[in-house]
Motif scaffolding. Structure first.
Motif, mmCIF file in Angstrom:
data_model
loop_
_atom_site.group_PDB
_atom_site.id
_atom_site.type_symbol
_atom_site.label_atom_id
_atom_site.label_comp_id
_atom_site.label_asym_id
_atom_site.label_seq_id
_atom_site.Cartn_x
_atom_site.Cartn_y
_atom_site.Cartn_z
ATOM 1 N N SER A 104 44.110 22.626 44.094
ATOM 2 C CA SER A 104 45.138 21.819 44.756
ATOM 3 C C SER A 104 46.156 22.683 45.478
ATOM 4 O O SER A 104 47.028 22.158 46.155
ATOM 5 C CB SER A 104 45.836 20.926 43.727
ATOM 6 N N CYS A 105 46.049 24.006 45.369
ATOM 7 C CA CYS A 105 47.029 24.902 45.984
ATOM 8 C C CYS A 105 46.337 26.224 46.318
ATOM 9 O O CYS A 105 45.427 26.646 45.599
ATOM 10 C CB CYS A 105 48.161 25.131 44.986
ATOM 11 N N GLY A 106 46.787 26.888 47.374
ATOM 12 C CA GLY A 106 46.216 28.179 47.749
ATOM 13 C C GLY A 106 46.519 29.281 46.749
ATOM 14 O O GLY A 106 45.895 30.334 46.765
ATOM 15 N N CYS A 107 47.466 29.047 45.843
ATOM 16 C CA CYS A 107 47.821 30.040 44.828
ATOM 17 C C CYS A 107 46.842 30.040 43.662
ATOM 18 O O CYS A 107 46.913 30.886 42.785
ATOM 19 C CB CYS A 107 49.236 29.780 44.315
ATOM 20 N N THR A 108 45.915 29.082 43.647
ATOM 21 C CA THR A 108 44.949 28.944 42.562
ATOM 22 C C THR A 108 43.548 29.163 43.125
ATOM 23 O O THR A 108 43.173 28.524 44.104
ATOM 24 C CB THR A 108 45.069 27.538 41.942
ATOM 25 N N GLN A 128 42.068 31.495 38.537
ATOM 26 C CA GLN A 128 43.145 32.483 38.635
ATOM 27 C C GLN A 128 44.329 31.847 39.338
ATOM 28 O O GLN A 128 44.169 31.170 40.352
ATOM 29 C CB GLN A 128 42.680 33.701 39.422
ATOM 30 N N PHE A 129 45.525 32.084 38.783
ATOM 31 C CA PHE A 129 46.755 31.568 39.377
ATOM 32 C C PHE A 129 47.646 32.749 39.741
ATOM 33 O O PHE A 129 47.882 33.632 38.931
ATOM 34 C CB PHE A 129 47.487 30.644 38.399
ATOM 35 N N ASP A 130 48.153 32.754 40.983
ATOM 36 C CA ASP A 130 49.053 33.795 41.474
ATOM 37 C C ASP A 130 50.468 33.215 41.519
ATOM 38 O O ASP A 130 50.747 32.305 42.289
ATOM 39 C CB ASP A 130 48.613 34.243 42.868
ATOM 40 N N SER A 131 51.365 33.756 40.688
ATOM 41 C CA SER A 131 52.720 33.197 40.576
ATOM 42 C C SER A 131 53.687 33.700 41.647
ATOM 43 O O SER A 131 54.841 33.288 41.662
ATOM 44 C CB SER A 131 53.296 33.503 39.193
ATOM 45 N N ARG A 132 53.203 34.556 42.539
ATOM 46 C CA ARG A 132 54.077 35.091 43.587
ATOM 47 C C ARG A 132 54.682 33.950 44.416
ATOM 48 O O ARG A 132 53.984 33.101 44.940
ATOM 49 C CB ARG A 132 53.271 36.014 44.493
#
Length: 172
Positions: A104-108, A128-132
């Motif tokens: 649902s998001c480009g960060c995942t 993988q989730f990027d919290s930046r």
């Protein structure tokens, strides 16, 4: 007299512009109305997630059963990447093949077992989730499209991305 002619011409031109806007708007409404009429004329909607009344479910279809449908990372450090591997079993009677997985998001970012999963065998879906650039409570969905019925299975990750400013103010 010249000013009256100029004024009349200006009014005429502005009136013409309004008519064209109205015509374009009316045309758009008519197009929408005809699209609605076409939709009511043929109410068949191709949705792979809904089995129609005429179709019977395939008893031999693969069945994707995740051991957990959601995972909570808890507190996540700012500007970090976290991962979790979801495992699933093919509880069906034919090989399961994942076609795609979208977050649902480009960060995942999901990655998955590419080869067919035999009946009774296990497969994996790593998320993988990027919290930046993120802060606070997060909840991200991954839609897994496979040759199952229904064709989309959803898994969820969640957590709390800590405040980067609080971390720098209180270094431990």
């Amino acid at each position: 007299m010249k000013y009256q002619i100029l004024l009349a011409a200006a009014l005429l031109l502005s009136a013409c512009n309004r008519d064209k806007t109205t015509e374009a708007g009316t045309e758009g409404l008519n197009a929408a109305a005809s699209a609605d009429a076409d939709a009511t004329a043929s109410p068949v909607v191709d949705n792979p997630n809904v089995v129609s009344e005429n179709e019977t479910p395939n008893p031999n279809a693969p069945v994707m059963k995740f051991t957990e449908a959601e995972f909570d990372f808890g507190d996540i450090q700012p500007n970090s990447k976290v991962r979790h591997t979801f495992t699933f079993v093919n509880a069906g009677k034919s090989p399961l093949l994942i076609e795609d997985a979208t977050a649902s998001c480009g960060c995942t970012t999901p990655s998955w077992t590419k080869e067919p999963v035999a009946p009774g065998a296990q497969g994996k879906m790593e998320v993988q989730f990027d919290s930046r650039g993120k802060q606070g409570i997060i909840s991200k969905q991954v839609a897994v499209r496979a040759n199952t019925q229904p064709s989309i299975t959803t898994i969820l990750i969640k957590g709390n991305v800590l405040d980067a400013a609080a971390k720098t103010a209180n270094p431990l």
